[in-house]
Scaffold this motif. Structure first.
Motif, mmCIF file in Angstrom:
data_model
loop_
_atom_site.group_PDB
_atom_site.id
_atom_site.type_symbol
_atom_site.label_atom_id
_atom_site.label_comp_id
_atom_site.label_asym_id
_atom_site.label_seq_id
_atom_site.Cartn_x
_atom_site.Cartn_y
_atom_site.Cartn_z
ATOM 1 N N ASN A 9 -9.811 12.858 -7.199
ATOM 2 C CA ASN A 9 -8.357 12.815 -7.043
ATOM 3 C C ASN A 9 -7.887 12.858 -5.593
ATOM 4 N N PHE A 61 -3.329 -2.832 3.551
ATOM 5 C CA PHE A 61 -2.961 -1.998 2.399
ATOM 6 C C PHE A 61 -3.407 -0.555 2.655
ATOM 7 N N HIS A 76 -7.538 -3.142 -5.543
ATOM 8 C CA HIS A 76 -8.294 -4.377 -5.316
ATOM 9 C C HIS A 76 -7.286 -5.415 -4.841
ATOM 10 N N VAL A 112 -1.305 2.999 2.727
ATOM 11 C CA VAL A 112 -1.619 4.166 1.896
ATOM 12 C C VAL A 112 -1.860 5.401 2.763
ATOM 13 N N LEU A 164 -11.728 6.339 -8.626
ATOM 14 C CA LEU A 164 -10.767 6.950 -7.703
ATOM 15 C C LEU A 164 -9.434 6.258 -7.970
ATOM 16 N N TYR A 165 -8.458 6.492 -7.128
ATOM 17 C CA TYR A 165 -7.307 5.593 -7.100
ATOM 18 C C TYR A 165 -7.829 4.319 -6.439
ATOM 19 N N THR A 166 -7.773 3.204 -7.131
ATOM 20 C CA THR A 166 -8.405 2.005 -6.569
ATOM 21 C C THR A 166 -7.430 0.847 -6.485
ATOM 22 N N ARG A 226 -16.552 4.841 -13.232
ATOM 23 C CA ARG A 226 -15.812 4.647 -14.474
ATOM 24 C C ARG A 226 -16.793 4.224 -15.553
ATOM 25 N N CYS A 234 2.459 1.961 -3.323
ATOM 26 C CA CYS A 234 1.530 2.537 -4.305
ATOM 27 C C CYS A 234 1.576 4.061 -4.288
ATOM 28 N N THR A 235 1.979 4.627 -3.165
ATOM 29 C CA THR A 235 2.036 6.089 -3.068
ATOM 30 C C THR A 235 3.410 6.616 -3.476
ATOM 31 N N PHE A 267 -0.194 6.790 -6.405
ATOM 32 C CA PHE A 267 -1.465 7.310 -5.912
ATOM 33 C C PHE A 267 -1.259 8.763 -5.494
ATOM 34 N N GLY A 268 -2.109 9.627 -6.008
ATOM 35 C CA GLY A 268 -1.990 11.033 -5.672
ATOM 36 C C GLY A 268 -1.382 11.856 -6.798
ATOM 37 N N ASP A 269 -0.810 11.179 -7.805
ATOM 38 C CA ASP A 269 -0.159 11.901 -8.906
ATOM 39 C C ASP A 269 -1.135 12.439 -9.951
ATOM 40 N N GLY A 270 -2.407 12.061 -9.833
ATOM 41 C CA GLY A 270 -3.383 12.522 -10.813
ATOM 42 C C GLY A 270 -3.778 11.452 -11.822
ATOM 43 N N TYR A 271 -2.957 10.382 -11.894
ATOM 44 C CA TYR A 271 -3.321 9.275 -12.780
ATOM 45 C C TYR A 271 -4.176 8.301 -11.980
ATOM 46 N N ARG A 272 -5.496 8.463 -12.073
ATOM 47 C CA ARG A 272 -6.353 7.536 -11.340
ATOM 48 C C ARG A 272 -6.407 6.231 -12.114
ATOM 49 N N TYR A 273 -5.999 5.160 -11.482
ATOM 50 C CA TYR A 273 -6.046 3.875 -12.176
ATOM 51 C C TYR A 273 -6.325 2.768 -11.184
ATOM 52 N N HIS A 274 -6.495 1.579 -11.721
ATOM 53 C CA HIS A 274 -6.936 0.443 -10.925
ATOM 54 C C HIS A 274 -5.816 -0.582 -10.814
ATOM 55 N N ILE A 275 -5.607 -1.050 -9.589
ATOM 56 C CA ILE A 275 -4.625 -2.105 -9.351
ATOM 57 C C ILE A 275 -5.388 -3.324 -8.849
ATOM 58 N N SER A 276 -5.138 -4.469 -9.446
ATOM 59 C CA SER A 276 -5.848 -5.684 -9.029
ATOM 60 C C SER A 276 -4.961 -6.905 -9.189
ATOM 61 N N GLY A 306 0.828 -1.207 0.000
ATOM 62 C CA GLY A 306 0.000 0.000 0.000
ATOM 63 C C GLY A 306 0.858 1.250 0.000
ATOM 64 N N PHE A 337 -7.562 -3.542 -15.547
ATOM 65 C CA PHE A 337 -8.860 -4.154 -15.233
ATOM 66 C C PHE A 337 -8.872 -5.634 -15.605
ATOM 67 N N MET A 377 -5.304 12.200 1.974
ATOM 68 C CA MET A 377 -6.266 11.539 1.088
ATOM 69 C C MET A 377 -7.376 10.883 1.906
#
Lengths: 377, 271
Positions: free
Chosen positions: B42, B75, B66, B79, B62-64, B10, A69-70, A220-229, A66, A238, B86
């Protein structure tokens, strides 16, 4: 001026982590790694870094992933039972390509076994501990200075390749104290993860068009909102079960490490080109092997030492060349032949391979290596 | 002012939720709460574990993150410690939070770290097809309790309170306005906020427990949800099989990130 000090292996590991730029540690106490947590608990808050003692090793892994990620450089330290618990999220970090460093100060196993003694029993677990398809980087230092330099390398490789890196110490090297002295004006080379330069809208966190297979990573926080899975995912991150997507992503993920073995692998050799019998040893055991080789050379025995510093990814071509034409190969390790198994795969079938093993928590001494070499002379 | 909660989603719908599933209702209530609080995408992180409800992080913009089964909270702590400004939302289910993630849950409560945990309790493991969870009522049926569940169930709100969470509430998917308000109040509370939402799984839970169809299950949830004020006046016998909804517990206590920052300030100021 850098002062000469007497430093313990675990302490050197913690010092090196801070020098590497790590500002986040989460861990759970376990012998023989605890001094690393204690050092980080003492030093990190002073520099504004974060130390967390978590409820178990699974949570420790979760917290460092976690944190990573930041954008921070995060690590944890553990030993056998804790390393087993961490496998779940080491696999997660591999799958999601989140940089982190896991220090495993090995002790004998399985289970609780011999908590205060030494072992190299986690070599194959470091490679194959989590389920499924992945590759990994694992580093096995053999001196206090090398622990310091190589833990920095571990963070650098984690960032460069977006991967968990296993730092495989052993109790012997973790609790050893020896001379610690940095060169005058020492500045470590620091590598940071590659950041995306694309527009926010088109960022693909798992893009497959980079030359070395490592996509840029947004924090996380840079403005690129994306998904981690941890699910198999497409370039956007995704879930995808499309066979061609899954196949491409998994092969890229594994390939980014296996195809860059020349960049990642490191060795030290002593008379390795010029010998009949090649001894292969790593970690603390390499110290005994080094002394054994020197003593035997003085006796006129044609023996050399090959010490892999990076155990994984396995440098197949390098080992194949190094073992070619030898009268015999001896692999010395504190387990039942975990690395010997890898060497056996690449040594010519006619070349005798002696696997010198020890699993009782006692050290492999120079005399043990000498006796093993003399058996195959 | 017109509500604008679409911006929190999304464009990768449709979702995987079955017809009649409560997850979409919770997701919608969360988005409405976001809108009413005026939170920017954001500035927020959403983290989840594994299970149907944990798939919510796939759909919200959001920043997500999973994560793995039961592990969302560690996690989230990683963060939040690194990004204290945040807003952190954690989505979990009854199995994810109370079984495999139970230990992480109580320790997250204990630390009282500022984040909002939404536990969507549908009384069953839906993703794997209907096995009993630690929140499945005793006597109810599941694929792994074909003769009736003999396990006593947890009350995770009581666990949360006992473990140190400083805001504990229960909502349900019938009383949506209340759920939105609980999410807002939980988010605005400084500290670890737990919001259990009693939800529905008509396919894997209702069907096996003779509560047939989504409307019947929704009615069942409505009939068994008792406002805390009313519940306080009812006897244990009257409350049997029912659950209080509303804010169950709220207190002020030192928040974890703040405590850590004070430690850092003390060390850096004193050296």
């Amino acid at each position: 001026m850098n002062k000469v000090r007497l430093v313990q292996g675990n302490e050197a590991c913690a010092m090196g982590a801070i020098a590497a730029g790590s500002t986040f540690y989460a861990g759970y106490p376990i012998t023989p790694s605890t001094e690393i947590a204690e050092y980080m608990a003492r030093e990190l808050p002073k520099i504004g870094g974060i130390f967390l003692q978590m409820e178990d090793e699974i949570a420790s892994m979760g917290a460092i992933i976690g944190a990573s990620c930041t954008g921070v450089k995060a690590f944890t330290a553990t030993s056998g039972p804790g390393f087993s618990l961490m496998q779940e999220l080491i696999g997660y970090a591999a799958m999601t390509e989140i940089p982190c460093v896991i220090v495993d100060v090995q002790r004998p196993g399985p289970s609780t076994a011999l908590p205060t003694l030494s072992s190299q029993g986690d070599v194959q677990q470091a490679r194959w501990g989590c389920h499924g398809f992945h590759s990994i980087i694992a580093i096995a230092p053999s001196s206090i200075m090398e622990i310091y330099y190589q833990i920095i390398n571990a963070f650098n490789l984690a960032e460069k390749y977006r991967t968990p890196v296993i730092f495989l110490m052993d109790e012997e090297i973790g609790h050893l104290r020896e001379r610690f002295e940095l060169p005058e004006d020492y500045q470590p080379e620091i590598i940071n993860r590659k950041k995306p330069e694309s527009d926010l809208e088109v960022y693909l966190p798992y893009i497959n068009d980079e030359s070395n297979g490592v996509p840029p990573m947004a924090n996380f926080g840079d403005g690129y909102r994306y998904h981690i899975s941890g699910l198999t995912h497409n370039e956007k991150g995704f879930y995808s079960s499309v066979p061609s997507v899954v196949d491409t992503e998994i092969r890229r993920m594994v390939g980014k490490i296996e195809d860059n073995v020349d960049d990642i692998a490191q060795f030290e050799e002593a008379y390795a080109d010029d010998c009949d019998i090649l001894v292969i040893a790593y970690g603390s055991v390499a110290r005994s092997a080094q002394q054994a080789v020197e003593e035997m050379r003085a006796e006129g025995i044609s023996v050399g030492l090959l010490r892999p510093i990076v155990l994984w990814p396995f440098a197949t071509d390098y080992f194949t060349k190094a073992c070619m034409g030898k009268k015999a190969v001896v692999v010395a390790e504190m387990n039942l032949g975990q690395y010997a198994r890898e060497i056996r795969r690449i040594v010519h079938t006619d070349t005798p391979l002696k696997s010198l093993t020890r699993v009782d928590g006692e050290f492999i001494y120079p005399i043990d290596v000498i006796n093993a070499v003399k058996e195959v002379l | 002012m017109k509500a604008c909660y679409e911006k929190y989603f999304r464009d990768n719908l449709p979702h995987i939720f079955c017809p009649g599933c409560g997850n979409g209702i919770v997701m919608g209530a969360w988005a409405r709460a976001m809108d009413e609080m005026g939170l920017e995408n954001n500035d927020c992180v959403a983290i989840s574990g594994i299970g149907c409800s944990s798939r919510i992080t796939t759909y919200i913009d959001l920043y997500t993150l999973h994560t793995a089964h039961g592990r969302a909270l560690p996690f989230a702590i990683g963060v939040k410690m690194c990004k204290p400004d945040m807003h952190v939302f954690v989505f979990s289910g009854d199995g994810d939070c109370a079984a495999i993630g139970g230990n992480h849950f109580i320790h997250a409560c204990r630390r009282n770290i500022d984040m909002t945990l939404i536990v969507i309790n549908n009384s069953i493991y839906g993703m794997t097809g209907g096995q009993y969870s630690p929140l499945t009522p005793t006597g109810h049926f599941a694929t792994t309790a074909p003769y009736g569940n003999i396990d006593p169930a947890f009350d995770i709100c009581k666990i949360a309170e006992a473990s140190g969470a400083t805001f504990v509430a229960r909502g349900d998917i019938y009383n949506i306005r209340q759920m939105i308000d609980l999410i807002k109040e939980g988010h605005n509370h400084k500290g670890f906020s737990v919001i259990e939402v009693v939800s529905s799984c008509p396919i894997s839970y209702g069907r096996r427990n003779k509560i047939n169809g989504a409307p019947a299950l929704l009615r069942y949830i409505k009939d068994h949800s008792v406002p805390v004020a009313n519940a306080a006046k009812m006897s244990a016998e009257e409350m049997k099989g029912k659950w209080p909804v509303g804010v169950l517990y709220k207190t002020e206590a030192k928040e974890y990130v703040e405590a850590y920052q004070e430690l850092v300030a003390r060390l850096q100021g004193g050296s």
